[in-house]
Design a protein around this motif. Structure first.
Motif, mmCIF file in Angstrom:
data_model
loop_
_atom_site.group_PDB
_atom_site.id
_atom_site.type_symbol
_atom_site.label_atom_id
_atom_site.label_comp_id
_atom_site.label_asym_id
_atom_site.label_seq_id
_atom_site.Cartn_x
_atom_site.Cartn_y
_atom_site.Cartn_z
ATOM 1 N N GLY A 166 0.851 -0.936 0.049
ATOM 2 C CA GLY A 166 -0.069 0.074 0.398
ATOM 3 C C GLY A 166 0.416 1.535 -0.219
ATOM 4 N N ILE A 167 0.376 2.345 -0.085
ATOM 5 C CA ILE A 167 0.707 3.273 -0.149
ATOM 6 C C ILE A 167 0.416 4.624 0.783
ATOM 7 C CG2 ILE A 167 0.389 6.198 -1.470
ATOM 8 C CD1 ILE A 167 1.204 3.836 -3.624
ATOM 9 N N LEU A 168 0.720 5.329 2.527
ATOM 10 C CA LEU A 168 -0.082 5.769 3.130
ATOM 11 C C LEU A 168 0.291 7.554 2.217
ATOM 12 C CD1 LEU A 168 -1.282 6.331 6.139
ATOM 13 C CD2 LEU A 168 1.212 5.839 6.935
ATOM 14 N N LEU A 186 -4.867 12.052 -8.241
ATOM 15 C CA LEU A 186 -4.503 11.420 -9.376
ATOM 16 C C LEU A 186 -3.689 10.408 -9.864
ATOM 17 C CD1 LEU A 186 -7.824 13.138 -11.437
ATOM 18 C CD2 LEU A 186 -7.620 11.416 -10.459
ATOM 19 N N GLN A 187 -2.359 10.823 -9.430
ATOM 20 C CA GLN A 187 -1.187 9.958 -9.459
ATOM 21 C C GLN A 187 -1.495 8.959 -8.834
ATOM 22 O OE1 GLN A 187 1.991 13.295 -9.867
ATOM 23 N NE2 GLN A 187 1.725 13.436 -11.577
ATOM 24 N N ILE A 188 -1.628 8.545 -7.583
ATOM 25 C CA ILE A 188 -1.968 7.821 -6.485
ATOM 26 C C ILE A 188 -2.179 6.976 -6.745
ATOM 27 C CG2 ILE A 188 -1.813 7.456 -4.262
ATOM 28 C CD1 ILE A 188 -0.674 10.268 -3.910
ATOM 29 N N ARG A 189 -3.595 7.489 -7.246
ATOM 30 C CA ARG A 189 -5.017 6.875 -7.670
ATOM 31 C C ARG A 189 -4.288 5.105 -8.838
ATOM 32 N NH1 ARG A 189 -9.258 7.130 -11.404
ATOM 33 N NH2 ARG A 189 -7.699 8.100 -12.543
ATOM 34 N N ASP A 190 -3.655 6.109 -10.104
ATOM 35 C CA ASP A 190 -3.425 5.444 -10.793
ATOM 36 C C ASP A 190 -2.684 3.903 -10.619
ATOM 37 O OD1 ASP A 190 -4.563 7.079 -12.341
ATOM 38 O OD2 ASP A 190 -2.501 8.698 -13.218
ATOM 39 N N LEU A 191 -1.409 4.692 -9.259
ATOM 40 C CA LEU A 191 -0.122 3.518 -9.093
ATOM 41 C C LEU A 191 -1.219 2.686 -8.293
ATOM 42 C CD1 LEU A 191 2.263 3.921 -9.481
ATOM 43 C CD2 LEU A 191 3.227 4.688 -7.238
ATOM 44 N N VAL A 192 -2.118 2.693 -7.489
ATOM 45 C CA VAL A 192 -2.583 2.540 -6.710
ATOM 46 C C VAL A 192 -3.538 1.202 -7.885
ATOM 47 C CG1 VAL A 192 -5.469 2.157 -4.733
ATOM 48 C CG2 VAL A 192 -3.009 3.503 -4.432
ATOM 49 N N LYS A 193 -4.111 1.738 -8.785
ATOM 50 C CA LYS A 193 -4.569 0.642 -9.589
ATOM 51 C C LYS A 193 -3.758 -0.376 -9.925
ATOM 52 C CE LYS A 193 -8.976 1.067 -12.693
ATOM 53 N NZ LYS A 193 -9.563 2.088 -12.860
ATOM 54 N N ALA A 218 -9.284 10.099 -0.296
ATOM 55 C CA ALA A 218 -9.071 9.099 -1.266
ATOM 56 C C ALA A 218 -10.451 8.385 -2.027
ATOM 57 C CB ALA A 218 -8.283 8.361 -0.884
ATOM 58 N N PHE A 219 -11.428 8.772 -0.825
ATOM 59 C CA PHE A 219 -13.075 8.361 -1.479
ATOM 60 C C PHE A 219 -13.414 8.853 -2.397
ATOM 61 C CE2 PHE A 219 -13.802 5.377 2.980
ATOM 62 C CZ PHE A 219 -13.542 4.583 1.244
ATOM 63 N N HIS A 220 -12.639 10.141 -3.286
ATOM 64 C CA HIS A 220 -13.236 10.897 -4.330
ATOM 65 C C HIS A 220 -12.482 10.313 -5.613
ATOM 66 C CE1 HIS A 220 -13.372 14.924 -1.180
ATOM 67 N NE2 HIS A 220 -14.667 13.914 -1.352
ATOM 68 N N LEU A 221 -11.352 9.291 -4.861
ATOM 69 C CA LEU A 221 -11.146 9.223 -6.720
ATOM 70 C C LEU A 221 -12.041 7.962 -7.221
ATOM 71 C CD1 LEU A 221 -7.264 9.313 -4.203
ATOM 72 C CD2 LEU A 221 -8.614 10.878 -5.836
ATOM 73 N N PRO A 222 -11.660 8.040 -8.116
ATOM 74 C CA PRO A 222 -12.740 6.892 -9.283
ATOM 75 C C PRO A 222 -12.287 6.218 -9.360
ATOM 76 C CG PRO A 222 -12.481 8.711 -10.348
ATOM 77 C CD PRO A 222 -12.184 9.391 -9.140
ATOM 78 N N GLY A 223 -13.182 5.175 -9.491
ATOM 79 C CA GLY A 223 -11.699 2.837 -9.617
ATOM 80 C C GLY A 223 -10.945 2.775 -8.371
ATOM 81 N N ILE A 224 -10.858 2.932 -7.647
ATOM 82 C CA ILE A 224 -10.018 2.524 -6.544
ATOM 83 C C ILE A 224 -10.878 2.657 -5.115
ATOM 84 C CG2 ILE A 224 -7.848 2.838 -7.664
ATOM 85 C CD1 ILE A 224 -7.850 5.119 -4.875
ATOM 86 N N GLU A 225 -12.413 2.758 -4.917
ATOM 87 C CA GLU A 225 -13.360 2.496 -4.016
ATOM 88 C C GLU A 225 -13.319 1.218 -2.795
ATOM 89 O OE1 GLU A 225 -14.247 3.302 -7.270
ATOM 90 O OE2 GLU A 225 -14.749 5.085 -6.719
ATOM 91 N N GLU A 226 -12.957 0.557 -3.185
ATOM 92 C CA GLU A 226 -12.582 -0.573 -2.343
ATOM 93 C C GLU A 226 -11.027 -0.479 -2.240
ATOM 94 O OE1 GLU A 226 -14.586 -4.181 -4.048
ATOM 95 O OE2 GLU A 226 -16.547 -3.793 -3.726
#
Lengths: 399, 399
Positions: A166-168, A186-193, A218-226
């Protein structure tokens, strides 16, 4: 005598609380100590919260459910909605402070040897909780000269290994006051995904964003909700740090189940704190605005004062109520100790948190401290006088 | 979706709270549920504790010190003195419930792979906290047929390996109600001394010893003072489980330092609970005696009723407020679930804790449950009627 654990020996002492014995000794000598070290606001707790205590008509102060009082969880759901965080009551698990939310998140997601990537400087206790879980924190340095902006996402990606889980992030940031931009998030989101990671997001300071830039959850970022594990606390926004009520929020079905086992083992979060927290959510917009305005003023005042002192520098924090300050000293840790043990100005001294404890990279933050602007302006003014005088007198000054 | 931790998967769900969703469903159907599963007394919290809440004149509910309010620690020292437990204020660290004291004791003493020896059945959450710390619980079985007496100390000694770091006892015992004799305690002492082990001693039920036999604290045992790690909680003696205040007591200098790091990481124990706990220590001897007498009556009543039901058997518990009961069923876990999901008598049912979760040896406790006698006699009487009828109707009965 039997040996204590290696884990305990490895645990860092809190840079925020480690020097408390020196502060107590100073107080015992009759010295007044300005606490810039700890995020303990002097702002009153909401009257609604205090009234709820006086009005308790329970005869037995019994256990609450392990995941918290249903009425509090429901109210938290409504609270998050105000910030466009769409979560269900079942996604919200009440914890004993944000601290326990971090501990349980790590315990339930990370096995010994697992790694999480964290921009540094970072809230020192993340390290402590990672060591508790046997996990490894891998840091991406951010620097005071760049205003603690998030390092390029490539630097995160370069650190990913098969053990990365994970990333914190902490946003708004403790200790730097940095507020992440949508582009950074969004960059973090892409990486997490891309790497199927958890995104641990500590957002306890969301009420305190000062620059007009939006707070991005973080819950505003689409596609990584879970994949999001949100850490929250009522401590800071309602000035009730002592009630120890926080929350862990996740939509990951297996994680919920896993976290619940840790919750059940410790039986329940504190009942009285939950009662106060629930009532505090109903506090008036006027209360929240007055608190906010107070911090806006303190922030401007403190930053201006610090940057006036020769050799001192701090970037303008965009959120939370901390700032990292570069000092013209050989070693900020020594300086902080010296202020408590060897210095006073008119019977007063200051307690700051040495910033090295917020970094894992050796040598970083050696001439930096974290200051919290949780005292009223008059107190901050006196504290800054003490700081200026202390820097004049300190034998290890570098200018 | 990222994977949760193996540790979390290994964590046992609490046998005490695992079936709570079935109980909630029963309640939602309008069924009254008698809670024999959990040590949540219906006895009122001391008026002194409740009054302290109403009289709080603080404006800010701030953090307390990480090791607890000095005034509470001082008062606890005086409290322990009443039981001839001679400890200094500095030996007492206030924790968030006895639960946190167990967790921090394990975290600060045990490394992954370390072992502790525990007589079973044992309080189920010890297992959970051991898994949290990566440590291994090795059990010495005691049996209902021998009244859960401590097995011969040879059986403990046979289990000692180079990884053994301690022995854990709970006295008076949860779940069995067993009270250790001086002879048993001295045998344990000798072993602890011989192998330089920690002696973890959970003594939260010390106020509840019913047979005239003395309560023996681990701190009463000469020669191992620095090896004892005492776990305490105000929950049970003052009927305030929800305030989450306990204590870890140790004279081991390195352990104190180690535990303090875990305390600092979670900042502070709950402030409000500490205020209530401190006031509760001043409650009247009449309150304590009334509570004690209440349990004496409930104990006699419950044990007599249980042993009257065909095929049921429980030894007489000597302390605490639990007893382990053998039932004439194929599988106590199934039976407990069935009571909540498929059975009711005049709109009422019972919630018991399947005892298998208190053992680590597979197969043990399969036809046993733990019952808490924390409800008033009329309620216990109705619960026993439900039990008798349920055993008549249960398809998996063995008589």
């Amino acid at each position: 005598m039997p040996q204590v654990s290696e884990r305990g020996i490895l645990m860092p002492a809190s840079p925020i609380r480690r020097l408390a014995p020196l502060a107590n000794a100073a107080k015992a000598r009759g010295t007044k100590v300005y606490h810039l070290n700890i995020g303990q606001p002097d702002v009153p707790t909401p009257p609604e919260g205090l009234a709820a205590l006086k009005n308790i008509d329970r005869k037995v102060l019994e256990y609450s459910p392990s995941d918290g009082l249903p009425s509090l969880r429901k109210k938290l759901k409504e609270y998050y909605k105000r910030f466009n965080i769409e979560v269900e009551t079942d996604d919200i698990i009440v914890t004993t402070g944000g601290s326990e939310a971090v501990l349980f998140a790590f315990m339930a997601c990370l096995d010994p040897g697992d790694e999480i990537i964290v921009p540094e400087p970072a809230y020192a206790n993340y390290m402590a909780f990672a060591i508790s879980a046997g996990a490894k924190i891998v840091t991406v340095p951010s620097t005071i000269d760049e205003g603690f902006a998030l390092p390029n996402v490539d630097k995160f990606e370069a650190l990913i290994t098969p053990r990365t889980k994970g990333i914190l992030i902490c946003n708004p940031n403790n200790p730097t006051g940095y507020l992440y931009t949508m582009k950074e998030m969004l960059q973090i989101r892409d990486l997490v995904k891309k790497y199927d990671l958890f995104l641990f997001s500590d957002e306890v300071y969301r009420e305190f964003c000062y620059t007009g830039a939006p707070y991005i959850s973080a819950f505003h970022l689409p596609g990584i909700e879970e994949q999001v594990v949100l850490v929250d606390s009522v401590s800071k926004r309602y000035n009730e740090c002592g009630i120890r009520i926080g929350a862990l929020i996740t939509k990951h079905p297996e994680l919920k189940k896993n976290v619940m086992k840790f919750c059940q083992a410790r039986l329940s979060p504190p009942l009285l704190g939950q009662i106060v927290a629930e009532a505090s959510i109903d506090t008036s917009p006027e209360y929240m605005l007055a608190t906010y305005n107070e911090y806006v003023e303190r922030r401007k005042f403190l930053i201006d004062q610090i940057n006036k002192i020769p050799g001192c520098y701090t970037p303008i924090p965009m959120g939370a109520f901390y700032t990292v300050v570069k000092l013209p000293v050989d070693d900020a840790d020594k300086f902080c100790q010296w202020c408590l043990s060897d210095f006073s100005l008119d019977g007063e001294t200051i307690f700051m948190a040495p910033a090295a404890g917020f970094y894992t990279t050796p040598g970083m933050g050696k001439d930096e401290v974290r200051m919290a602007y949780v005292l009223e302006k008059d107190e901050l003014a006196k504290a800054m006088k003490v700081l200026a005088a202390a820097l004049e007198a300190y034998p290890g000054k570098t200018i």
